[in-house]
Scaffold this motif. Structure first.
Motif, PDB file in Angstrom:
ATOM      1  N   LYS A   1      -0.792 -19.787  -3.386  1.00 52.09           N
ATOM      2  CA  LYS A   1       0.212 -18.958  -4.068  1.00 52.09           C
ATOM      3  C   LYS A   1       1.584 -19.513  -3.514  1.00 52.09           C
ATOM      4  O   LYS A   1       2.484 -19.433  -4.498  1.00 52.09           O
ATOM      5  CB  LYS A   1       0.195 -17.580  -3.485  1.00 52.09           C
ATOM      6  CG  LYS A   1      -1.299 -16.889  -4.074  1.00 52.09           C
ATOM      7  CD  LYS A   1      -1.023 -15.293  -3.816  1.00 52.09           C
ATOM      8  CE  LYS A   1      -2.297 -14.732  -4.584  1.00 52.09           C
ATOM      9  NZ  LYS A   1      -2.310 -13.204  -4.038  1.00 52.09           N
TER      10      LYS A   1
ATOM     11  N   CYS B   1       0.323 -22.543   7.714  1.00 49.96           N
ATOM     12  CA  CYS B   1       0.324 -21.214   7.457  1.00 49.96           C
ATOM     13  C   CYS B   1      -1.087 -20.532   7.869  1.00 49.96           C
ATOM     14  O   CYS B   1      -2.193 -21.140   7.239  1.00 49.96           O
ATOM     15  CB  CYS B   1       0.652 -20.748   6.022  1.00 49.96           C
ATOM     16  SG  CYS B   1       0.385 -19.186   5.359  1.00 49.96           S
TER      17      CYS B   1
ATOM     18  N   CYS C   1      -2.127 -17.335   6.966  1.00 50.49           N
ATOM     19  CA  CYS C   1      -2.658 -16.221   6.239  1.00 50.49           C
ATOM     20  C   CYS C   1      -2.809 -16.587   5.147  1.00 50.49           C
ATOM     21  O   CYS C   1      -4.075 -16.264   4.427  1.00 50.49           O
ATOM     22  CB  CYS C   1      -1.190 -15.439   6.170  1.00 50.49           C
ATOM     23  SG  CYS C   1      -0.478 -14.498   7.765  1.00 50.49           S
ATOM     24  N   THR C   2      -2.099 -17.566   4.218  1.00 54.17           N
ATOM     25  CA  THR C   2      -2.227 -17.291   2.617  1.00 54.17           C
ATOM     26  C   THR C   2      -3.040 -18.303   2.282  1.00 54.17           C
ATOM     27  O   THR C   2      -3.503 -18.178   1.077  1.00 54.17           O
ATOM     28  CB  THR C   2      -0.947 -17.592   2.163  1.00 54.17           C
ATOM     29  OG1 THR C   2      -0.534 -19.159   2.454  1.00 54.17           O
ATOM     30  CG2 THR C   2       0.178 -16.873   2.704  1.00 54.17           C
TER      31      THR C   2
ATOM     32  N   SER D   1       3.681 -14.936  -2.199  1.00 55.35           N
ATOM     33  CA  SER D   1       3.241 -16.196  -1.559  1.00 55.35           C
ATOM     34  C   SER D   1       2.915 -15.816   0.104  1.00 55.35           C
ATOM     35  O   SER D   1       2.634 -17.006   0.738  1.00 55.35           O
ATOM     36  CB  SER D   1       4.235 -17.224  -1.975  1.00 55.35           C
ATOM     37  OG  SER D   1       4.097 -17.403  -3.145  1.00 55.35           O
ATOM     38  N   LEU D   2       3.764 -14.863   0.530  1.00 52.59           N
ATOM     39  CA  LEU D   2       3.622 -14.748   2.137  1.00 52.59           C
ATOM     40  C   LEU D   2       2.977 -13.602   2.358  1.00 52.59           C
ATOM     41  O   LEU D   2       3.160 -12.596   1.665  1.00 52.59           O
ATOM     42  CB  LEU D   2       5.217 -14.909   2.531  1.00 52.59           C
ATOM     43  CG  LEU D   2       6.002 -16.032   2.432  1.00 52.59           C
ATOM     44  CD1 LEU D   2       7.465 -15.760   2.861  1.00 52.59           C
ATOM     45  CD2 LEU D   2       5.464 -17.122   3.247  1.00 52.59           C
ATOM     46  N   GLN D   3       2.430 -13.714   3.664  1.00 54.89           N
ATOM     47  CA  GLN D   3       1.642 -12.280   4.101  1.00 54.89           C
ATOM     48  C   GLN D   3       2.532 -12.004   5.445  1.00 54.89           C
ATOM     49  O   GLN D   3       3.610 -11.198   5.277  1.00 54.89           O
ATOM     50  CB  GLN D   3       0.291 -12.429   4.232  1.00 54.89           C
ATOM     51  CG  GLN D   3      -0.436 -12.742   3.040  1.00 54.89           C
ATOM     52  CD  GLN D   3      -1.760 -13.074   2.974  1.00 54.89           C
ATOM     53  OE1 GLN D   3      -2.485 -12.382   4.038  1.00 54.89           O
ATOM     54  NE2 GLN D   3      -2.486 -13.641   2.001  1.00 54.89           N
TER      55      GLN D   3
END
Lengths: 165, 289
Positions: A140, A133, A135-136, A95-97
Motif C-alpha cells: 500500500k 516496515c 506492519c504493512t 499505507s501505515l499501521q
C-alpha cells in the motif's frame, strides 16, 4: 562544537558535543522527534531526513557534518493548511499501521519523486528499499507513492479521478 | 556514543598531518556509514575523529592520461549518476546500486568501502577485474599500488597509520574493457553479498579471450582474483563450455566460510554460477564493440 544549519527553513546556531549525531541534534536539541531512533546503524531508515536534497540516515551523520547544510524533516513537509500530496496519499491508501517507519518512508518517497516524478513500480521499490516496515508489507505504500506521483504531475486528484485538461 | 575529539580537515596535507600526530588514536570519517556504526558499538573508540567528508582534492570522477580517476570521497550515488562511468563501466554502476540502499549510497563513499575492507564489499571485485590501483597520500609523499596488494585481510589494508586513500585509478588501457558484476544476496536492498563476482575480458583479432580477469568477494579473507580460472580462459575461444569450466575452477580456488548467511558449500556453488554468468555477459559486451 558550533554548528549552523537550516532545518525546515529555519536557521539554527547551536553548540553540541562532537559525538552528537544529526539525529540526536534534531530530536534532542531541536525537538523534531519525527525522525525516529530505530536500529541506530543505518539499516532501518526510520531516521531518514533529507540533507541538501538527498535522503540520508540521520543516525549515520555527525551533527558537525551537517554544518552549513539544509535539512528537511517530516515536520517541514505539511503546511498548516494541508498535507503534502504524499502524506495525503498515504492516508487515503491506509499505507501505515503503527506509523513508526512513516516519517522515513515518506521522506524517501519525497526525495524519489523530486528526482524522478514518474517512477516505475520497481523504481519506487528501489527508492524505499532503505526503509523497513514491519506492519504493512509495503504494497500500500508503493501504491500510495505511485498515486501521489500522479497527483503531483496533475494527472489525477486524490480521489483517483482524471483531471480534466 | 562515547566522547571523542573532532576536527574537519581542510585539505589532504592537513588530514595526513593530523593522522601522523594522533596515530592509532585517530580514525578517518568520510561517509560514516561504517565508522559511525562502529563507533557506537566499539569498546575502544578512537580519541580523535578526523572528518574528511568535505576535504578538498578527494572528490571527482575524470578521465586523465593515466586512466579513469575516481576520488576516494565519491559516493555510490555519484558513481551511479556519473555519465563517464555509465558510458565506460556500467558494471561499476550495477555494483554501486547493490550497496545498501538510497540513504547509505548517498553517504557512503567508494574510498570508505575499500578502506573498511570487509570481504563482502561490493566495490572491490569490478575494480579488481579492471586492474585498478589506489593512490595513498602520506606525510612523506604519495604512493600507489594495485588493489590486489591493498587488501591485507578482513578489515585490514596496506594503509600506514599516517596514510589516507586518495583516489582509485582504472588504467587507461582498460577504459571500455568489457566487464560485468553480479551479486548474490538474501535480499535486493540492505543485504551483504553471500558472493559477488566480476569478470572482464578482451577479444583479440581472432576472437579469442585476452587478459581475462575474475574477481570474487565474500569467499576469502579479502576480495580475491581467481588466477587458475583466468589461466583456463586466456587464449581460448569464448565458448559456453569454457566459461562453465572457469566457474568450476574458481569455485575450487576460493575459500569461503560457513556462517549464518550461507554455508561454504553453497557459496562455492554460487561462485560457479556467477563466474559463468559474468563471463558470458562480458563476452556479450565484447561482441557489441
Amino acid at each position: 562544537m558550533d554548528i549552523r544549519l537550516t532545518v525546515n527553513g529555519s536557521q539554527h546556531a547551536l553548540s553540541v558535543p562532537p559525538e552528537t549525531t544529526l539525529l540526536g541534534l534534531l530530536r534532542n536539541q531541536l525537538g523534531h522527534t519525527g525522525a525516529k531512533l530505530g536500529c541506530d546503524v543505518g539499516d532501518c531508515g526510520a531516521c531518514t531526513v533529507i540533507v541538501d536534497g538527498k535522503p540520508v540516515n540521520a543516525c549515520l551523520m555527525l551533527a558537525g557534518q551537517a554544518d552549513g547544510r539544509e535539512i528537511l524533516t517530516i515536520e517541514g513537509l505539511a503546511s498548516r493548511e494541508q498535507l503534502h500530496p504524499i502524506q495525503r496519499a498515504f492516508e487515503e491508501h491506509a499505507s501505515l499501521q503503527c506509523g513508526f517507519c512513516g516519517p522515513g518512508v515518506i521522506l524517501s518517497a519525497k526525495a524519489l519523486l523530486d528526482e524522478n516524478p514518474d517512477p516505475s513500480r520497481q523504481e519506487v521499490r528501489d527508492g524505499l528499499a532503505g526503509n523497513l516496515c514491519r506492519c504493512t508489507g509495503y504494497t500500500k505504500m508503493i501504491d500510495a507513492v505511485l498515486h501521489a506521483a500522479r497527483v503531483m504531475r496533475n494527472e489525477t486528484d486524490h480521489s483517483g479521478a482524471k483531471v480534466e485538461g | 556514543m562515547r566522547a571523542f575529539n573532532y576536527v574537519a580537515a581542510g585539505d589532504i596535507q592537513q588530514a595526513v598531518r593530523l593522522l601522523a600526530e594522533h596515530g592509532s588514536e585517530a580514525k578517518i570519517l568520510a561517509g560514516g556509514t561504517d565508522l559511525l556504526a562502529d563507533l557506537k558499538s566499539s569498546p575502544h573508540p578512537p580519541r580523535m575523529v578526523i572528518d574528511i567528508s568535505r576535504t578538498q582534492g578527494l572528490g571527482g570522477i575524470e578521465v586523465t592520461d593515466k586512466g579513469l580517476r575516481i576520488g576516494a570521497l565519491v559516493t555510490h550515488t555519484e558513481i551511479m549518476k556519473s555519465s563517464v562511468i555509465q558510458e565506460h563501466f556500467p558494471a561499476l554502476v550495477d555494483a554501486a546500486h547493490t550497496i545498501g540502499a538510497v540513504q547509505t549510497r548517498n553517504l557512503g563513499t567508494l574510498g570508505g568501502n575499500l578502506v573498511t575492507a570487509v570481504p563482502s564489499m561490493d566495490s572491490g571485485p569490478t575494480l579488481m577485474a579492471l586492474d585498478a590501483w589506489v593512490v595513498l597520500a602520506g606525510n612523506s609523499g604519495n604512493r600507489q599500488m594495485p588493489l590486489t596488494e591493498f587488501f591485507k585481510g578482513p578489515r585490514r589494508t596496506a594503509l600506514k597509520p599516517d596514510e589516507l586513500l586518495m583516489e582509485i585509478v582504472i588504467p587507461a588501457e582498460n577504459i571500455g574493457k568489457p566487464v560485468n558484476f553480479l551479486k548474490s544476496g538474501l535480499r535486493k536492498g540492505q543485504a551483504l553479498a553471500l558472493v559477488n563476482a566480476a569478470g572482464s575480458l578482451w577479444l583479440d583479432a581472432k576472437g579469442r579471450i585476452r587478459e581475462p580477469r575474475i574477481a570474487l568477494g565474500a569467499v576469502a579473507p579479502t576480495v580475491i582474483r581467481a588466477p587458475n580460472a583466468e589461466k583456463c580462459l586466456a587464449g581460448q575461444v569464448p565458448t559456453p563450455e569454457i566459461m562453465v569450466e572457469a566457474g568450476k575452477i574458481a569455485a575450487e580456488e576460493c575459500k569461503p566460510i560457513t556462517d549464518f548467511r550461507a554455508s561454504a558449500t553453497y557459496r562455492k556453488e554460487i561462485v560457479e554460477v556467477l563466474v559463468k554468468r559474468v563471463l558470458m555477459h562480458a563476452h556479450a559486451q565484447a561482441l557489441k564493440k
